[in-house]
Design a protein around this motif. Structure first.
Motif, PDB file in Angstrom:
ATOM      1  N   GLU A 195     -26.628  31.582 -33.354  1.00 33.53           N
ATOM      2  CA  GLU A 195     -25.436  32.106 -32.698  1.00 33.53           C
ATOM      3  C   GLU A 195     -24.190  31.296 -33.069  1.00 33.53           C
ATOM      4  O   GLU A 195     -23.079  31.832 -33.117  1.00 33.53           O
ATOM      5  CB  GLU A 195     -25.652  32.108 -31.190  1.00 33.53           C
ATOM      6  N   GLY A 196     -24.391  29.998 -33.288  1.00 35.08           N
ATOM      7  CA  GLY A 196     -23.297  29.164 -33.776  1.00 35.08           C
ATOM      8  C   GLY A 196     -22.250  28.802 -32.740  1.00 35.08           C
ATOM      9  O   GLY A 196     -21.167  28.315 -33.093  1.00 35.08           O
ATOM     10  N   ARG A 197     -22.545  29.023 -31.468  1.00 33.60           N
ATOM     11  CA  ARG A 197     -21.583  28.684 -30.417  1.00 33.60           C
ATOM     12  C   ARG A 197     -21.769  27.231 -29.983  1.00 33.60           C
ATOM     13  O   ARG A 197     -22.866  26.673 -30.058  1.00 33.60           O
ATOM     14  CB  ARG A 197     -21.781  29.613 -29.213  1.00 33.60           C
ATOM     15  N   LYS A 198     -20.678  26.628 -29.504  1.00 36.05           N
ATOM     16  CA  LYS A 198     -20.766  25.279 -28.959  1.00 36.05           C
ATOM     17  C   LYS A 198     -21.664  25.292 -27.730  1.00 36.05           C
ATOM     18  O   LYS A 198     -21.575  26.179 -26.890  1.00 36.05           O
ATOM     19  CB  LYS A 198     -19.370  24.789 -28.575  1.00 36.05           C
ATOM     20  N   TRP A 199     -22.556  24.290 -27.644  1.00 36.62           N
ATOM     21  CA  TRP A 199     -23.496  24.272 -26.537  1.00 36.62           C
ATOM     22  C   TRP A 199     -22.764  24.032 -25.214  1.00 36.62           C
ATOM     23  O   TRP A 199     -22.009  23.081 -25.069  1.00 36.62           O
ATOM     24  CB  TRP A 199     -24.557  23.192 -26.754  1.00 36.62           C
ATOM     25  N   ASP A 200     -23.026  24.943 -24.280  1.00 36.43           N
ATOM     26  CA  ASP A 200     -22.403  24.876 -22.956  1.00 36.43           C
ATOM     27  C   ASP A 200     -23.512  24.943 -21.920  1.00 36.43           C
ATOM     28  O   ASP A 200     -24.186  25.967 -21.781  1.00 36.43           O
ATOM     29  CB  ASP A 200     -21.431  26.051 -22.776  1.00 36.43           C
ATOM     30  N   TRP A 201     -23.714  23.849 -21.192  1.00 39.77           N
ATOM     31  CA  TRP A 201     -24.822  23.767 -20.234  1.00 39.77           C
ATOM     32  C   TRP A 201     -24.438  24.291 -18.857  1.00 39.77           C
ATOM     33  O   TRP A 201     -25.246  24.256 -17.936  1.00 39.77           O
ATOM     34  CB  TRP A 201     -25.306  22.324 -20.131  1.00 39.77           C
ATOM     35  N   THR A 202     -23.224  24.798 -18.725  1.00 41.95           N
ATOM     36  CA  THR A 202     -22.776  25.303 -17.426  1.00 41.95           C
ATOM     37  C   THR A 202     -23.668  26.407 -16.870  1.00 41.95           C
ATOM     38  O   THR A 202     -23.971  26.413 -15.665  1.00 41.95           O
ATOM     39  CB  THR A 202     -21.317  25.810 -17.527  1.00 41.95           C
ATOM     40  N   PRO A 203     -24.118  27.379 -17.687  1.00 40.60           N
ATOM     41  CA  PRO A 203     -24.952  28.458 -17.150  1.00 40.60           C
ATOM     42  C   PRO A 203     -26.391  28.056 -16.826  1.00 40.60           C
ATOM     43  O   PRO A 203     -27.183  28.911 -16.428  1.00 40.60           O
ATOM     44  CB  PRO A 203     -24.935  29.512 -18.282  1.00 40.60           C
ATOM     45  N   LEU A 204     -26.726  26.754 -17.010  1.00 38.76           N
ATOM     46  CA  LEU A 204     -28.118  26.340 -16.827  1.00 38.76           C
ATOM     47  C   LEU A 204     -28.616  26.618 -15.414  1.00 38.76           C
ATOM     48  O   LEU A 204     -29.753  27.078 -15.218  1.00 38.76           O
ATOM     49  CB  LEU A 204     -28.259  24.847 -17.150  1.00 38.76           C
ATOM     50  N   ILE A 205     -27.784  26.348 -14.388  1.00 41.04           N
ATOM     51  CA  ILE A 205     -28.198  26.583 -13.000  1.00 41.04           C
ATOM     52  C   ILE A 205     -28.424  28.072 -12.753  1.00 41.04           C
ATOM     53  O   ILE A 205     -29.397  28.484 -12.111  1.00 41.04           O
ATOM     54  CB  ILE A 205     -27.137  26.030 -12.020  1.00 41.04           C
ATOM     55  N   THR A 206     -27.510  28.895 -13.280  1.00 41.42           N
ATOM     56  CA  THR A 206     -27.677  30.339 -13.144  1.00 41.42           C
ATOM     57  C   THR A 206     -28.953  30.793 -13.841  1.00 41.42           C
ATOM     58  O   THR A 206     -29.694  31.641 -13.320  1.00 41.42           O
ATOM     59  CB  THR A 206     -26.466  31.075 -13.759  1.00 41.42           C
ATOM     60  N   ALA A 207     -29.226  30.234 -15.011  1.00 40.67           N
ATOM     61  CA  ALA A 207     -30.439  30.576 -15.752  1.00 40.67           C
ATOM     62  C   ALA A 207     -31.682  30.185 -14.963  1.00 40.67           C
ATOM     63  O   ALA A 207     -32.667  30.933 -14.918  1.00 40.67           O
ATOM     64  CB  ALA A 207     -30.438  29.880 -17.110  1.00 40.67           C
ATOM     65  N   ALA A 208     -31.641  29.014 -14.315  1.00 44.38           N
ATOM     66  CA  ALA A 208     -32.788  28.559 -13.519  1.00 44.38           C
ATOM     67  C   ALA A 208     -33.031  29.481 -12.336  1.00 44.38           C
ATOM     68  O   ALA A 208     -34.179  29.830 -12.024  1.00 44.38           O
ATOM     69  CB  ALA A 208     -32.552  27.130 -13.030  1.00 44.38           C
ATOM     70  N   GLY A 209     -31.951  29.902 -11.667  1.00 44.65           N
ATOM     71  CA  GLY A 209     -32.104  30.831 -10.556  1.00 44.65           C
ATOM     72  C   GLY A 209     -32.641  32.172 -11.010  1.00 44.65           C
ATOM     73  O   GLY A 209     -33.546  32.747 -10.389  1.00 44.65           O
ATOM     74  N   SER A 210     -32.100  32.677 -12.120  1.00 46.55           N
ATOM     75  CA  SER A 210     -32.570  33.945 -12.670  1.00 46.55           C
ATOM     76  C   SER A 210     -34.042  33.847 -13.059  1.00 46.55           C
ATOM     77  O   SER A 210     -34.835  34.768 -12.798  1.00 46.55           O
ATOM     78  CB  SER A 210     -31.726  34.329 -13.886  1.00 46.55           C
ATOM     79  N   SER A 211     -34.427  32.736 -13.672  1.00 44.02           N
ATOM     80  CA  SER A 211     -35.823  32.526 -14.064  1.00 44.02           C
ATOM     81  C   SER A 211     -36.752  32.517 -12.851  1.00 44.02           C
ATOM     82  O   SER A 211     -37.841  33.094 -12.884  1.00 44.02           O
ATOM     83  CB  SER A 211     -35.970  31.205 -14.824  1.00 44.02           C
ATOM     84  N   SER A 212     -36.311  31.858 -11.778  1.00 41.37           N
ATOM     85  CA  SER A 212     -37.147  31.764 -10.578  1.00 41.37           C
ATOM     86  C   SER A 212     -37.462  33.145 -10.022  1.00 41.37           C
ATOM     87  O   SER A 212     -38.625  33.464  -9.713  1.00 41.37           O
ATOM     88  CB  SER A 212     -36.440  30.923  -9.507  1.00 41.37           C
TER      89      SER A 212
END
Length: 290
Positions: A195-212
């Motif tokens: 994808e070549g985008r700069k790594w942004d860890w901000t959505p990690l919490i949202t991703a964890a909630g979505s995964s749960s």
């Protein structure tokens, strides 16, 4: 795994689909500029971290069983997850979910072709009426990329649920989900790097909630589809549409119109009808509920 009745399997699917709506709602909170492949990678990574404690002490040998089927499901799931992010952020939550719920209808011919399941007139009728309800809701005048993305999600859900039948039955639910997510991580990481985008860890919490939330849904699917023929219980998947309407209204201010109400009724009422038919069959012949 203990066997459960058709009615109980349908009940579990109803609960699972209502829970899955919250995973979709979290995805919809993402900004339009979010790196999609990074987010999907974060979802799989957090899913593995969540599942690892539940697989502690499991025999290493059992992890290699059915690996090709886990890998196949992993990449189908990955494809669906990518298109799900696009679809949910491009259309109202309830509309996207209405298209996702074409999955039970897709499962009917797939089950017939690949598993030789005998379709009853009741399951076919419920599936067709549900599909008609979906058309009433989305009122398709043209097929755009968002609708195509949502249909790909539906096909991925249908395929994954059917492939559960190929997984080793001695593996626990947590182990099944862990293997599926582990097998998909190399591909999702590769896509995130491509994808070549700069790594942004901000959505990690949202991703964890979505995964749960989605892990709970996936676990319920494993239990339900291992216990009953898919054509008898797949219509229960439509129940999540009610949750999508409610969450869309409360969280995103998406007010349902008459077409949404009518279409939802066309989806849910056949579900209730099918559940009663299967319950009556089980009462008349207890062997059918085993």
């Amino acid at each position: 795994m203990p066997s459960i009745t058709v009615g109980m399997a349908m009940g579990l699917l109803i609960v699972g689909n209502l829970i899955a709506v919250f995973s979709d709602a979290l995805i919809k909170t993402l900004g339009e500029d979010t790196a999609v492949f990074q987010f999907v990678f974060f979802r799989q990574l957090t899913a593995v971290l969540i599942l690892l404690p539940f697989c502690y002490g499991v025999s290493k040998k059992s992890f290699t069983d059915g690996l090709k089927w886990h890998a196949l499901r992993a990449h189908i799931w990955l494809l669906g997850a990518i298109f799900m992010v696009f679809a949910i952020n491009a259309m109202p939550l309830a509309t996207a979910n209405a298209i996702f719920y074409a999955a039970p209808l897709m499962m009917l011919p797939l089950a017939l072709v690949f598993f030789k399941e005998q379709l009853t007139r009741y399951s076919i009728s419920a599936g067709v009426l549900g599909f008609m309800g979906m058309l009433v809701i989305i009122r398709p005048t043209e097929i755009d990329w968002a609708a195509i993305a949502a249909l790909i999600v539906a096909l991925s859900i249908a395929s994954n649920n059917l492939l559960i039948r190929k997984l080793p039955k001695h593996q626990t639910v947590a182990q099944t989900l862990l293997l599926t997510n582990l097998a998909g991580i190399p591909a999702s990481l590769g896509l995130a790097l491509w994808e070549g985008r700069k790594w942004d860890w901000t959505p990690l919490i949202t991703a964890a909630g979505s995964s749960s939330f989605i892990l709970i849904y996936a676990a319920i699917c494993v239990i339900a589809y291992r216990s009953a023929e898919s054509n008898k219980i797949a219509s229960a998947e439509y129940s999540g549409l009610l949750g999508a309407v409610g969450v869309g209204l409360i969280w995103f201010g998406e007010t349902p119109d008459f077409a949404m109400v009518l279409g939802t009724a066309m989806i849910i009422l056949p579900l209730i009808w099918l559940a009663r038919i299967e319950k009556n069959k089980a009462a008349m012949n207890p062997e059918l509920s085993e």
